[in-house]
Design an enzyme around this catalytic site. Structure first.
Site, short mmCIF file in Angstrom:
data_model
loop_
_atom_site.label_atom_id
_atom_site.label_comp_id
_atom_site.label_asym_id
_atom_site.label_seq_id
_atom_site.Cartn_x
_atom_site.Cartn_y
_atom_site.Cartn_z
N TYR A 266 14.50 36.33 28.44
CA TYR A 266 14.85 34.90 28.51
C TYR A 266 16.10 34.70 29.36
O TYR A 266 16.12 33.89 30.29
CB TYR A 266 15.07 34.33 27.09
CG TYR A 266 15.89 33.07 27.12
CD1 TYR A 266 15.35 31.88 27.54
CD2 TYR A 266 17.25 33.08 26.78
CE1 TYR A 266 16.11 30.72 27.62
CE2 TYR A 266 18.03 31.95 26.85
CZ TYR A 266 17.45 30.77 27.27
OH TYR A 266 18.22 29.64 27.35
N LYS B 180 16.93 32.84 33.26
CA LYS B 180 17.96 31.85 33.64
C LYS B 180 18.75 32.37 34.84
O LYS B 180 19.05 31.62 35.76
CB LYS B 180 18.89 31.56 32.45
CG LYS B 180 18.22 30.79 31.33
CD LYS B 180 17.75 29.40 31.77
CE LYS B 180 16.96 28.67 30.73
NZ LYS B 180 16.30 27.45 31.21
N SER C 8 22.19 28.46 31.11
CA SER C 8 22.69 28.84 29.79
C SER C 8 23.89 29.76 29.93
O SER C 8 23.99 30.54 30.89
CB SER C 8 21.57 29.58 29.05
OG SER C 8 22.08 30.26 27.94
N1 UFG Z 1 22.49 32.73 13.05
C1 UFG Z 1 22.43 33.15 11.73
N2 UFG Z 1 21.31 32.86 11.02
C2 UFG Z 1 20.23 32.20 11.55
C3 UFG Z 1 20.32 31.78 12.91
C4 UFG Z 1 21.46 32.08 13.62
O1 UFG Z 1 23.37 33.75 11.21
O2 UFG Z 1 19.24 32.00 10.85
C5 UFG Z 1 23.70 33.01 13.82
C6 UFG Z 1 23.44 33.93 15.01
O3 UFG Z 1 23.56 35.28 14.61
C7 UFG Z 1 24.54 33.49 15.97
C8 UFG Z 1 24.74 32.00 15.65
O4 UFG Z 1 24.17 31.80 14.36
O5 UFG Z 1 25.73 34.16 15.67
C9 UFG Z 1 24.05 31.09 16.65
O6 UFG Z 1 22.71 31.50 16.76
P1 UFG Z 1 21.62 30.61 17.52
O7 UFG Z 1 20.31 31.34 17.42
O8 UFG Z 1 21.67 29.21 17.04
O9 UFG Z 1 22.17 30.60 19.00
P2 UFG Z 1 22.41 31.81 20.01
O10 UFG Z 1 23.86 31.75 20.33
O11 UFG Z 1 21.87 33.08 19.55
O12 UFG Z 1 21.46 31.36 21.21
C10 UFG Z 1 21.70 30.15 21.86
C11 UFG Z 1 20.39 29.57 22.44
C12 UFG Z 1 19.85 30.44 23.52
C13 UFG Z 1 20.92 30.74 24.51
C14 UFG Z 1 22.13 31.31 23.84
C15 UFG Z 1 23.24 31.57 24.78
O13 UFG Z 1 19.43 29.43 21.43
O14 UFG Z 1 18.81 29.77 24.14
O15 UFG Z 1 22.59 30.38 22.87
O16 UFG Z 1 24.29 32.21 24.10
F1 UFG Z 1 20.51 31.65 25.42
#
Ligand code: UFG
Length: 338
Positions: A148, A152, A121
């Site tokens: 998590y 990785k 990741s």
């Molecule tokens: N977000 C919202 N509302 C939500 C969900 C997400 O505003 O209900 C925002 C988050 O704050 C973030 C973006 O959308 O800015 C993406 O969020 P995700 O949860 O979809 O993805 P992340 O980037 O947080 O996490 C993903 C994977 C992880 C991995 C990570 C690496 O889910 O497994 O990318 O950056 F580790």
């Protein structure tokens, strides 16, 4: 051998491998997936591939499995992946993600499988300094933001150390950015259990009426519209890279061991850009509100994909609009047929 083959990325990879004529064997423990996914796979490919349901943290079962089957390559997807949950239950994450990897490597060593593609990741880069954006494969590995993320990083180290003492074994570590979207048929897609953590499933579930409102976690970041930036990659583009990686391993074309590749689009988008594009392509009005930041979120990250593009001869083809359209198609199909 595809571990986590009934999960989101696993199931899409299985379908593509089958359609390319590979014999695939799925292992899954259904911890965040369902046997219903087999139906989707069958609808697309006409077949249900062989599958075994067991937990990869049980070494006896892993060894028993290897003793009865032989494989050209393993794609190891199976892992827990919720950042927030890993902060609350670190041992669960370390036990699951690390023990399963160790058992697979041990099984491969004892029963002669020589190739591994590993799901890593972009979380290994943490929050890069602005000067390090977009991140290349040589960007610094930062201290992990969550257990998590740490699993990785440690997994990459375990594989690297394992190879040093077993150079007959080859691995490719794929660092995913943010996979979104679904199979173009809409018969398989992302199917989170319970309330989704990730942005796109939360968007589609809100649009279809399962959730009242999408919370946008913070608009006070140092980005053009204040919401965080990520590199959203279509699931089918991600799958394409796995096929190339498997072929590269089985044809002995790797140039380093392990090889590491960033899988992203090279383009960073804000949360509001994703929401607006979703509204436009699906003609749905999305109910959302800006709330406070989510703990552990980084501000911005996106990939430099030039190395993966050149070395793998691979490039993303789908647009954000394509991904949001297939994600929406899948959500509608699933709610109708669930
Ligand atoms: N977000 C919202 N509302 C939500 C969900 C997400 O505003 O209900 C925002 C988050 O704050 C973030 C973006 O959308 O800015 C993406 O969020 P995700 O949860 O979809 O993805 P992340 O980037 O947080 O996490 C993903 C994977 C992880 C991995 C990570 C690496 O889910 O497994 O990318 O950056 F580790």
């Amino acid at each position: 051998m595809v571990t986590g083959g009934l999960g989101y990325i696993g199931s899409h990879t299985v379908v593509e491998l089958m359609q390319k004529g590979y014999q695939v064997h799925i292992i899954d423990n259904l911890s965040n997936s369902s046997l219903d996914v087999l139906e989707g796979i069958q609808r697309i490919t006409g077949e249900i591939p062989p599958y075994d349901i067991f937990d990869l943290t049980e070494k006896d079962k892993v060894f028993q499995f290897f003793s009865k089957n032989s494989f050209d390559a393993i794609i190891h997807f199976a892992a827990f992946k919720a950042v927030g949950e890993s902060v609350e239950k670190p041992l669960l994450y370390y036990r699951n993600n690390l023990n399963s990897l160790i058992n697979i490597l041990d099984g491969a060593l004892n029963f002669g499988t020589k190739n591994l593609v590993f799901s890593s990741s972009c979380t290994v880069y943490g929050q890069p300094d602005d000067k390090d954006l977009p991140v290349t494969e040589n960007s610094p590995i930062m201290p992990a933001n969550s257990p998590y993320g740490n699993t990785k990083q440690i997994s990459e180290e375990i594989i690297t150390d394992f190879i040093k003492s077993n150079p007959q074994f080859s691995a490719i570590l794929l660092r995913y950015f943010n996979p979104i979207g679904a199979h173009p048929t809409g018969f398989i897609g992302e199917l989170p259990r319970g309330v989704p953590n990730n942005l796109v499933p939360f968007i589609t579930q809100t649009a279809i009426g399962l959730r009242q409102e999408l919370s946008v976690f913070g608009d006070d970041y140092n980005t053009p519209d204040g919401t965080p930036i990520r590199d959203y990659i279509d699931i089918m583009d991600l799958v394409d890279a796995h096929i190339v990686a498997v072929e590269r391993l089985t044809k002995g074309q790797t140039k380093k061991n392990p090889e590491v590749f960033n899988l992203g689009t090279g383009r960073g988008l804000t949360v509001l850009e994703v929401i607006k594009t979703f509204e436009k392509v699906t003609e749905q009005k999305l109910n959302y509100k800006i709330v406070g930041r989510r703990e552990g979120d980084i501000e911005k990250v996106w990939a430099d994909t030039s190395f993966a593009n050149k070395e793998l001869g691979w490039k993303t083809k789908r647009t954000l609009a394509d991904s949001l359209e297939t994600a929406w198609k899948w959500e509608q199909y699933y709610q109708k047929n669930a």
